[in-house]
Scaffold this active site. Structure first.
Site, PDB file in Angstrom:
ATOM      1  N   ARG A  23      75.889  96.386  39.743  1.00 47.10           N
ATOM      2  CA  ARG A  23      76.398  97.585  40.414  1.00 47.10           C
ATOM      3  C   ARG A  23      76.873  98.572  39.350  1.00 47.10           C
ATOM      4  NH1 ARG A  23      79.921  95.072  44.204  1.00 47.10           N
ATOM      5  NH2 ARG A  23      78.110  94.956  45.579  1.00 47.10           N
ATOM      6  N   ASP A 103      80.131  90.071  36.443  1.00 49.88           N
ATOM      7  CA  ASP A 103      80.713  89.694  37.730  1.00 49.88           C
ATOM      8  C   ASP A 103      80.379  88.223  38.007  1.00 49.88           C
ATOM      9  OD1 ASP A 103      81.541  91.022  40.648  1.00 49.88           O
ATOM     10  OD2 ASP A 103      80.273  89.238  40.791  1.00 49.88           O
ATOM     11  N   ASP A 105      81.072  86.574  40.895  1.00 53.81           N
ATOM     12  CA  ASP A 105      80.940  86.318  42.328  1.00 53.81           C
ATOM     13  C   ASP A 105      82.254  86.165  43.092  1.00 53.81           C
ATOM     14  OD1 ASP A 105      78.078  86.075  41.798  1.00 53.81           O
ATOM     15  OD2 ASP A 105      78.543  84.056  41.112  1.00 53.81           O
ATOM     16  N   ASP A 107      85.862  86.663  44.517  1.00 55.47           N
ATOM     17  CA  ASP A 107      86.702  87.841  44.700  1.00 55.47           C
ATOM     18  C   ASP A 107      87.953  87.430  45.460  1.00 55.47           C
ATOM     19  OD1 ASP A 107      84.683  89.821  43.747  1.00 55.47           O
ATOM     20  OD2 ASP A 107      83.605  89.159  45.531  1.00 55.47           O
ATOM     21  N   ASP A 120      83.755  84.638  48.785  1.00 52.86           N
ATOM     22  CA  ASP A 120      82.456  84.416  48.141  1.00 52.86           C
ATOM     23  C   ASP A 120      82.340  83.125  47.330  1.00 52.86           C
ATOM     24  OD1 ASP A 120      81.648  86.808  49.288  1.00 52.86           O
ATOM     25  OD2 ASP A 120      82.227  87.979  47.537  1.00 52.86           O
ATOM     26  N   GLU A 123      78.721  82.047  47.423  1.00 53.29           N
ATOM     27  CA  GLU A 123      77.893  82.837  46.503  1.00 53.29           C
ATOM     28  C   GLU A 123      78.083  82.343  45.063  1.00 53.29           C
ATOM     29  OE1 GLU A 123      77.455  87.461  44.973  1.00 53.29           O
ATOM     30  OE2 GLU A 123      78.618  87.050  46.777  1.00 53.29           O
TER      31      GLU A 123
END
Length: 176
Positions: A23, A103, A105, A107, A120, A123
């Site tokens: 992102r 990142d 994953d 959070d 997550d 994930e």
């Protein structure tokens, strides 16, 4: 590694462990920049996802990055209070292109009453297997989840009662 200067506008790039872009935030104003700490702010900035889709952030946000911790914190100013989104990530790096991090994953979403939710985990497990995170990453991230939740309970660092409001006031000086 240098560091961004106060008042400078930078991009933020989030990557995945395998080096792929995750992102990008188009523009964040630096409010404080040192070797170990970067505080920035943005409002209605364009965000580009890895698949090319774009969206615009809805509210002002204060971004907290530290070179010694495996997380970053985004404080979002909403009508009913400050919400925090905490990314478990590598410490930041900075070059002339952008402020960058990996990142990982996991959070943590923190609500105005300082309750929080770990997000997550599925994930993280999936990407850990696919991208072959080394075992040390798991150890580091678990330690940093504990550190982050301790900060939340203690209202420390970016969770301090006036932290987001104080930095938002500073940001407004750059917007006018």
């Amino acid at each position: 590694m240098g560091f961004p200067k106060e008042g400078e506008k930078v991009q933020i790039h989030s990557y995945k462990h395998n080096g792929s872009i995750h992102r990008m935030w188009e523009e964040t104003t630096i409010l404080k920049g040192t070797q170990s700490l970067v505080i920035g702010a943005n409002d209605r900035t364009v965000v580009t996802e890895s698949d090319g889709r774009t969206w615009i952030t809805r509210e002002p946000a204060i971004c907290y990055f530290h070179a010694n911790y495996w997380f970053n914190v985004i404080g979002m100013l909403r009508e009913d209070g400050v919400y925090y989104y905490c990314n478990l990530s590598s410490p930041f790096a900075y070059d002339p292109e952008a402020l960058k991090y990996i990142d990982y994953d996991l959070d943590i979403k923190v609500y105005p009453d300082m309750t929080y939710t770990l997000l997550d985990e599925d994930e993280y497990e999936k990407h850990s297997e696919i991208m072959q995170y080394p075992p040390v990453i798991d150890t580091i991230l678990k330690r940093n989840v504990a550190h982050l939740t301790q900060w939340i309970h203690q209202r420390k660092g970016p969770f301090a009662p006036d932290f987001v409001d104080m930095w938002y006031e500073r940001y407004l000086m750059y917007r006018n």
